[in-house]
Scaffold this motif. Structure first.
Motif, PDB file in Angstrom:
ATOM      1  N   UNK A 106       0.918  -1.212  -0.023  1.00 14.15           N
ATOM      2  CA  UNK A 106      -0.122   0.082  -0.068  1.00 14.15           C
ATOM      3  C   UNK A 106       0.787   1.236   0.155  1.00 14.15           C
ATOM      4  N   UNK A 107       1.905   1.170  -0.654  1.00 12.43           N
ATOM      5  CA  UNK A 107       2.979   2.243  -0.655  1.00 12.43           C
ATOM      6  C   UNK A 107       2.686   3.265  -1.735  1.00 12.43           C
ATOM      7  N   UNK A 108       2.474   4.423  -1.448  1.00 10.78           N
ATOM      8  CA  UNK A 108       2.177   5.378  -2.642  1.00 10.78           C
ATOM      9  C   UNK A 108       3.524   5.734  -3.348  1.00 10.78           C
ATOM     10  N   UNK A 109       3.463   5.738  -4.474  1.00 10.40           N
ATOM     11  CA  UNK A 109       4.692   6.402  -5.293  1.00 10.40           C
ATOM     12  C   UNK A 109       5.146   7.821  -4.838  1.00 10.40           C
ATOM     13  N   UNK A 110       6.461   7.881  -4.927  1.00  6.37           N
ATOM     14  CA  UNK A 110       7.108   9.259  -4.753  1.00  6.37           C
ATOM     15  C   UNK A 110       7.852   9.664  -5.797  1.00  6.37           C
ATOM     16  N   UNK A 111       8.217  11.061  -5.722  1.00  7.19           N
ATOM     17  CA  UNK A 111       9.173  11.414  -6.623  1.00  7.19           C
ATOM     18  C   UNK A 111       8.616  12.179  -7.837  1.00  7.19           C
ATOM     19  N   UNK A 112       7.355  12.191  -7.924  1.00  7.42           N
ATOM     20  CA  UNK A 112       6.567  12.983  -9.052  1.00  7.42           C
ATOM     21  C   UNK A 112       6.191  14.473  -8.487  1.00  7.42           C
ATOM     22  N   UNK A 113       6.038  15.477  -9.185  1.00  7.28           N
ATOM     23  CA  UNK A 113       5.715  16.641  -9.001  1.00  7.28           C
ATOM     24  C   UNK A 113       4.012  17.177  -9.499  1.00  7.28           C
ATOM     25  N   UNK A 114       3.481  16.007 -10.014  1.00  4.39           N
ATOM     26  CA  UNK A 114       2.261  16.229 -10.593  1.00  4.39           C
ATOM     27  C   UNK A 114       1.015  15.721  -9.702  1.00  4.39           C
ATOM     28  N   UNK A 115      -0.160  15.779  -9.936  1.00  2.00           N
ATOM     29  CA  UNK A 115      -1.262  14.997  -9.281  1.00  2.00           C
ATOM     30  C   UNK A 115      -2.155  14.695 -10.343  1.00  2.00           C
ATOM     31  N   UNK A 116      -3.394  14.104  -9.769  1.00  2.00           N
ATOM     32  CA  UNK A 116      -4.365  13.616 -10.533  1.00  2.00           C
ATOM     33  C   UNK A 116      -5.769  13.917  -9.978  1.00  2.00           C
ATOM     34  N   UNK A 117      -6.732  13.326 -10.405  1.00  2.00           N
ATOM     35  CA  UNK A 117      -8.140  13.527  -9.917  1.00  2.00           C
ATOM     36  C   UNK A 117      -8.346  12.753  -8.539  1.00  2.00           C
ATOM     37  N   UNK A 118      -7.535  11.529  -8.612  1.00  2.00           N
ATOM     38  CA  UNK A 118      -7.545  10.634  -7.402  1.00  2.00           C
ATOM     39  C   UNK A 118      -6.482  10.899  -6.339  1.00  2.00           C
ATOM     40  N   UNK A 119      -5.393  12.035  -6.531  1.00  6.38           N
ATOM     41  CA  UNK A 119      -4.602  12.356  -5.492  1.00  6.38           C
ATOM     42  C   UNK A 119      -4.455  13.683  -5.360  1.00  6.38           C
ATOM     43  N   UNK A 120      -4.172  14.032  -4.098  1.00  5.79           N
ATOM     44  CA  UNK A 120      -3.965  15.293  -3.543  1.00  5.79           C
ATOM     45  C   UNK A 120      -2.572  15.588  -3.524  1.00  5.79           C
ATOM     46  N   UNK A 121      -2.044  16.671  -4.235  1.00  7.19           N
ATOM     47  CA  UNK A 121      -0.528  17.069  -4.192  1.00  7.19           C
ATOM     48  C   UNK A 121      -0.396  17.997  -2.580  1.00  7.19           C
TER      49      UNK A 121
ATOM     50  N   UNK B 286       5.933  30.347  -5.915  1.00  2.00           N
ATOM     51  CA  UNK B 286       7.161  29.446  -6.154  1.00  2.00           C
ATOM     52  C   UNK B 286       6.714  27.860  -5.971  1.00  2.00           C
ATOM     53  N   UNK B 287       6.262  27.569  -4.829  1.00  2.00           N
ATOM     54  CA  UNK B 287       5.851  25.986  -4.965  1.00  2.00           C
ATOM     55  C   UNK B 287       4.934  25.562  -6.075  1.00  2.00           C
ATOM     56  N   UNK B 288       4.090  26.265  -6.331  1.00  2.00           N
ATOM     57  CA  UNK B 288       3.094  26.124  -7.509  1.00  2.00           C
ATOM     58  C   UNK B 288       3.783  26.099  -8.631  1.00  2.00           C
ATOM     59  N   UNK B 289       4.654  26.859  -8.821  1.00  2.00           N
ATOM     60  CA  UNK B 289       5.644  26.827 -10.195  1.00  2.00           C
ATOM     61  C   UNK B 289       6.497  25.543 -10.280  1.00  2.00           C
ATOM     62  N   UNK B 290       6.949  25.153  -8.793  1.00  2.00           N
ATOM     63  CA  UNK B 290       7.767  24.041  -9.078  1.00  2.00           C
ATOM     64  C   UNK B 290       7.139  22.919  -9.049  1.00  2.00           C
ATOM     65  N   UNK B 291       5.704  22.984  -8.293  1.00  2.00           N
ATOM     66  CA  UNK B 291       4.982  21.494  -8.163  1.00  2.00           C
ATOM     67  C   UNK B 291       3.677  21.709  -8.678  1.00  2.00           C
ATOM     68  N   UNK B 292       3.515  21.735 -10.160  1.00  2.00           N
ATOM     69  CA  UNK B 292       2.258  21.927 -10.746  1.00  2.00           C
ATOM     70  C   UNK B 292       1.202  21.132 -10.346  1.00  2.00           C
TER      71      UNK B 292
ATOM     72  N   UNK C 164       9.007  20.275   0.688  1.00  2.00           N
ATOM     73  CA  UNK C 164       8.940  18.815   0.206  1.00  2.00           C
ATOM     74  C   UNK C 164       7.316  18.762  -0.383  1.00  2.00           C
ATOM     75  N   UNK C 165       7.295  17.440  -0.859  1.00  2.00           N
ATOM     76  CA  UNK C 165       5.970  17.257  -1.825  1.00  2.00           C
ATOM     77  C   UNK C 165       5.696  15.802  -1.742  1.00  2.00           C
ATOM     78  N   UNK C 166       4.530  15.394  -1.740  1.00  2.00           N
ATOM     79  CA  UNK C 166       4.036  14.025  -1.890  1.00  2.00           C
ATOM     80  C   UNK C 166       2.428  14.002  -2.475  1.00  2.00           C
ATOM     81  N   UNK C 167       2.150  12.812  -2.722  1.00  2.00           N
ATOM     82  CA  UNK C 167       0.862  12.574  -3.410  1.00  2.00           C
ATOM     83  C   UNK C 167       0.246  11.674  -2.318  1.00  2.00           C
TER      84      UNK C 167
END
Length: 326
Positions: free
Chosen positions: A1-16, A46-52, A251-254
């Motif tokens: 049940x580990x979430x993927x890490x390392x991305x800067x995006x998100x989706x309808x199912x994920x909250x960044x 800056x965070x929104x630019x870096x983590x869309x 730092x950032x995660x989904x």
């Protein structure tokens, strides 16, 4: 049940989600507080630019006004007020949600509150939580009395807590039983408790099957050194993302909506939220629902007696006896 890490995006199912190791501010006037608010707003830009994929950004306790040892009262403000107006505009222009600290918020009942303010992506205040457990013996804040849970970005249910609150396990269980899927802890924790506070974030997540996000200050003010360590924890207690001790790290995660909801509905072993009120259901039809804990039953029905139970283990005075004459 580990979430993927390392991305800067998100989706309808994920909250960044982003957490900020904000540099502890040392401010001497309300004008300096407002300048610091503009600095906080620049982090959102800056965070929104870096983590869309950013949906929610979280700043630590005391990050707005600091904790001035002598001027804390004169730096207090209102909610809404000029500080939250700056934050609201930054959330609105970046279309992100934000969690901010107001210490203190003026209170007609007495001393100011220590407040966590959540602002949505339209610039509206949707939560104003007052710290229930001020840190003793240093904090002068008036204690709050209600755990708040609101619907956040993409429908994620969010609860706010502040620093010492989470040293009491009951507050996180209360938040989760009210529906929280993400418990946010904004804190201004200093050395020497870095080990304990890191452990708490993982334990509280695991024992409540909840996402847990911590934003802590870093650096030194006029009194303390703050250790940072802001982190985001999965509902299985594993760390998804973590800052070091450097001021101003982000730092950032989904956080997956479907994953946590599936776990809460379908886990059997380690489903602490179901099992606490269905004790022994392997042996007893539907399990036992009644509370087995005498202290909690007493606390609700007879708070004075519960206090006596506590004092038998600790002391009967606010200060230890050797300090009573101070």
């Amino acid at each position: 049940m580990h979430m993927p890490v390392g991305t800067i995006s998100s989706s309808r199912d994920t909250v960044g989600v982003a957490v900020v190791n904000y540099r502890v501010p040392v401010v001497e006037s309300k004008a300096e507080v407002l300048e610091n608010c503009k600095r906080i707003a620049s982090f959102i830009d800056g965070a929104k630019r870096g983590y869309p994929g950013l949906d929610l950004i979280i700043f630590p306790e005391y990050s707005t006004q600091g904790f001035h040892p002598t001027r804390w009262l004169e730096l207090s403000t209102t909610v809404p007020g000029p500080e939250t107006d700056i934050f609201a505009e930054a959330c609105r222009r970046n279309k992100v949600w934000g969690i901010f600290s107001i210490t203190g918020e003026l209170n007609p009942k007495g001393n100011p509150w220590n407040s966590l303010v959540m602002i949505n992506d339209r610039g509206e205040i949707v939560m104003n939580y007052h710290k229930i457990h001020p840190w003793v013996p240093q904090e002068p804040w008036y204690p709050g009395s209600e755990v708040l849970v609101v619907e956040g970005p993409k429908g994620l249910k969010v609860a706010g807590t502040i620093c010492y609150d989470c040293n009491q396990p009951e507050i996180v269980r209360e938040a989760v039983m009210k529906g929280a899927e993400l418990v946010v802890r904004i804190q201004g924790y200093m050395h020497p408790t870095s080990l304990q506070q890191k452990l708490i974030s993982q334990v509280r997540a695991w024992e409540n099957l909840t996402y847990f996000a911590v934003a802590n200050m870093a650096g030194r003010d006029l009194v303390y050194s703050y250790f940072g360590g802001s982190n985001i924890v999965n509902f299985d207690g594993t760390v998804l993302a973590e800052c070091g001790q450097t001021p101003d790290e982000v730092t950032y995660a989904l956080l997956s909506l479907s994953a946590i909801r599936d776990a809460r509905r379908n886990w059997t072993a380690e489903n602490h939220l179901f099992n606490i009120t269905h004790r022994g259901y392997t042996a007893v039809q539907d399990g036992v629902a009644e509370c087995p804990y005498e202290f909690y039953r007493t606390w609700v029905t007879d708070p004075a007696k519960a206090r006596q139970m506590s004092e038998r283990l600790t002391r009967s005075t606010v200060q230890p006896e050797e300090h009573a004459a101070d």
